[in-house]
Scaffold this motif. Structure first.
Motif, PDB file in Angstrom:
ATOM      1  N   UNK A   1       0.817  -1.155   0.067  1.00  0.00           N
ATOM      2  CA  UNK A   1      -0.085   0.209   0.338  1.00  0.00           C
ATOM      3  C   UNK A   1       0.987   1.233  -0.014  1.00  0.00           C
ATOM      4  N   UNK A   2       1.818   1.450   0.592  1.00  0.00           N
ATOM      5  CA  UNK A   2       2.897   2.201   1.167  1.00  0.00           C
ATOM      6  C   UNK A   2       3.574   2.645   0.030  1.00  0.00           C
ATOM      7  N   UNK A   3       3.517   1.628  -0.652  1.00  0.00           N
ATOM      8  CA  UNK A   3       4.562   1.953  -2.745  1.00  0.00           C
ATOM      9  C   UNK A   3       3.239   2.285  -3.451  1.00  0.00           C
ATOM     10  N   UNK A   4       2.078   1.756  -3.738  1.00  0.00           N
ATOM     11  CA  UNK A   4       1.151   2.499  -4.330  1.00  0.00           C
ATOM     12  C   UNK A   4       1.324   4.024  -3.920  1.00  0.00           C
ATOM     13  N   UNK A   5       0.761   4.563  -3.063  1.00  0.00           N
ATOM     14  CA  UNK A   5       1.022   5.451  -2.223  1.00  0.00           C
ATOM     15  C   UNK A   5       2.415   6.137  -2.065  1.00  0.00           C
ATOM     16  N   UNK A   6       3.251   5.714  -2.207  1.00  0.00           N
ATOM     17  CA  UNK A   6       5.237   6.322  -2.566  1.00  0.00           C
ATOM     18  C   UNK A   6       4.445   6.793  -4.454  1.00  0.00           C
ATOM     19  N   UNK A   7       4.393   6.075  -4.938  1.00  0.00           N
ATOM     20  CA  UNK A   7       4.614   5.833  -7.008  1.00  0.00           C
ATOM     21  C   UNK A   7       3.902   7.648  -7.037  1.00  0.00           C
ATOM     22  N   UNK A   8       2.706   7.335  -6.943  1.00  0.00           N
ATOM     23  CA  UNK A   8       2.025   8.159  -7.544  1.00  0.00           C
ATOM     24  C   UNK A   8       2.297  10.020  -6.725  1.00  0.00           C
ATOM     25  N   UNK A   9       2.986   9.955  -5.418  1.00  0.00           N
ATOM     26  CA  UNK A   9       3.725  11.317  -4.494  1.00  0.00           C
ATOM     27  C   UNK A   9       4.519  11.221  -5.829  1.00  0.00           C
ATOM     28  N   UNK A  10       5.857  10.470  -6.088  1.00  0.00           N
ATOM     29  CA  UNK A  10       6.596  10.885  -6.998  1.00  0.00           C
ATOM     30  C   UNK A  10       6.572  10.711  -8.495  1.00  0.00           C
ATOM     31  N   UNK A  11       5.855  11.129  -8.654  1.00  0.00           N
ATOM     32  CA  UNK A  11       5.585  10.884 -10.037  1.00  0.00           C
ATOM     33  C   UNK A  11       4.409  12.513  -9.844  1.00  0.00           C
ATOM     34  N   UNK A  12       3.236  13.151  -8.825  1.00  0.00           N
ATOM     35  CA  UNK A  12       3.366  14.064  -9.083  1.00  0.00           C
ATOM     36  C   UNK A  12       4.266  15.611  -8.713  1.00  0.00           C
ATOM     37  N   UNK A  13       5.308  15.211  -7.805  1.00  0.00           N
ATOM     38  CA  UNK A  13       6.593  15.431  -7.179  1.00  0.00           C
ATOM     39  C   UNK A  13       7.291  15.305  -7.720  1.00  0.00           C
ATOM     40  N   UNK A  14       8.486  14.327  -8.605  1.00  0.00           N
ATOM     41  CA  UNK A  14       8.977  14.409  -9.213  1.00  0.00           C
ATOM     42  C   UNK A  14       9.401  14.188 -10.779  1.00  0.00           C
TER      43      UNK A  14
END
Length: 306
Positions: A13-26
């Motif tokens: 679940x954490x990896x899923x959330x991290x993926x989306x945050x990295x896409x938006x902010x990275x």
């Protein structure tokens, strides 16, 4: 509470959330995109995908009880730490919450049709656990496509609602980059699914499933996976040479944190025989998948360096 976090597989679940945050902010923001989602809409998107990941893990555990009793009895949760009926109730609640979050998000963007994505994913996750997982290659392909979809869905919600004639070319460029990362995630996860099948071959036989490891035999399946990884390494090598070799940070990142571990797994597959060995390789591939997701942040590094 401990059982809850275990059954939803909180690292996934954490990896899923991290993926989306990295896409938006990275990727998106450093590129100069004005995201279509404000903070609470992004929270809804993250909640919907995270809840679907959690509910998918629960329904998977429910249908895997007999198999897990053979493969990993010490980690069995359903029937041991939580009753099957309670697990079903938790699955139902999380799925409904995910669909509600997706529905509210889609309507807030005046794109109600987008809510069908979350309904469709919930349906596919149930089908995967109940039947598709038992089918040769089909289950592996489906779950790997869903992993890639986590990447693509972020771009769809952040870019599609605000696309204009002026931004069309730039948004097309970004979606192409997300497709590339999605393909990488798909291929790495597909390899990991096959390695996990080699690890779980005894339980899958008891559960009357047809996997690559059962169809070819564990040893031949491992060698097939090794050859498949060679193809991935060639593709990644071409990608590094064609697009990012002028950037030292990105090049070293891909070579040492993605391609290097993949080469290690490929070599080890030729001699791997025990369940423990395949488990180690599966864990390495999970770390490679994490590094693959974080590689999107290289765009963030470029943003600060330029």
């Amino acid at each position: 509470m401990s059982t809850f976090f275990k059954i939803i597989r909180w690292p996934n679940v954490l990896l899923t959330i991290l993926t989306q945050l990295v896409i938006v902010y990275g990727l998106l923001i450093p590129y100069g995109v004005d995201p279509a989602l404000n903070w609470w809409q992004l929270l809804l998107l993250i909640s919907a995908t995270g809840l679907l990941t959690a509910s998918g893990n629960i329904i998977n555990d429910i249908y895997d009880v007999a198999i897990d009793q053979v493969n990993k009895p010490e980690k069995l949760l359903v029937t041991k730490s939580i009753s099957e009926s309670s697990a079903y109730n938790l699955y139902f609640v999380l799925t409904v919450l995910a669909v509600i979050c997706g529905f509210v998000l889609s309507n807030s963007l005046n794109k109600p049709i987008l809510s069908s994505i979350f309904i469709g994913v919930a349906f596919v996750l149930y089908l995967y656990a109940s039947s598709l997982k038992a089918m040769l290659l089909i289950g592996n392909l489906v779950i790997s496509l869903l992993v890639a979809l986590v990447i693509l869905i972020t771009g769809i919600f952040e870019l599609f609602p605000s696309i204009t004639a002026e931004t069309q070319i730039g948004y097309k460029f970004l979606m192409e980059r997300l497709l590339e990362f999605g393909l990488m995630a798909f291929l790495i996860n597909l390899v990991r699914e096959w390695v996990k099948d080699c690890e779980d071959v005894n339980g899958d036989k008891a559960g009357d499933r047809n996997t690559l490891a059962i169809a070819l035999g564990r040893s031949r399946a491992a060698k097939f996976i090794a050859f498949f990884i060679i193809g991935i390494l060639i593709l990644l090598g071409w990608y590094v040479y064609e697009y990012i070799y002028l950037n030292d940070i990105a090049t070293y990142y891909f070579v040492f944190l993605i391609m290097g571990p993949l080469l290690f797994v490929m070599i080890k597959l030729w001699s791997a025989k025990s369940q423990k060995e395949f488990h180690i390789l599966s864990t390495v591939l999970k770390v490679v998948l994490l590094f693959g997701i974080l590689s999107i942040g290289i765009f963030r590094i470029n943003y600060y360096l330029n």
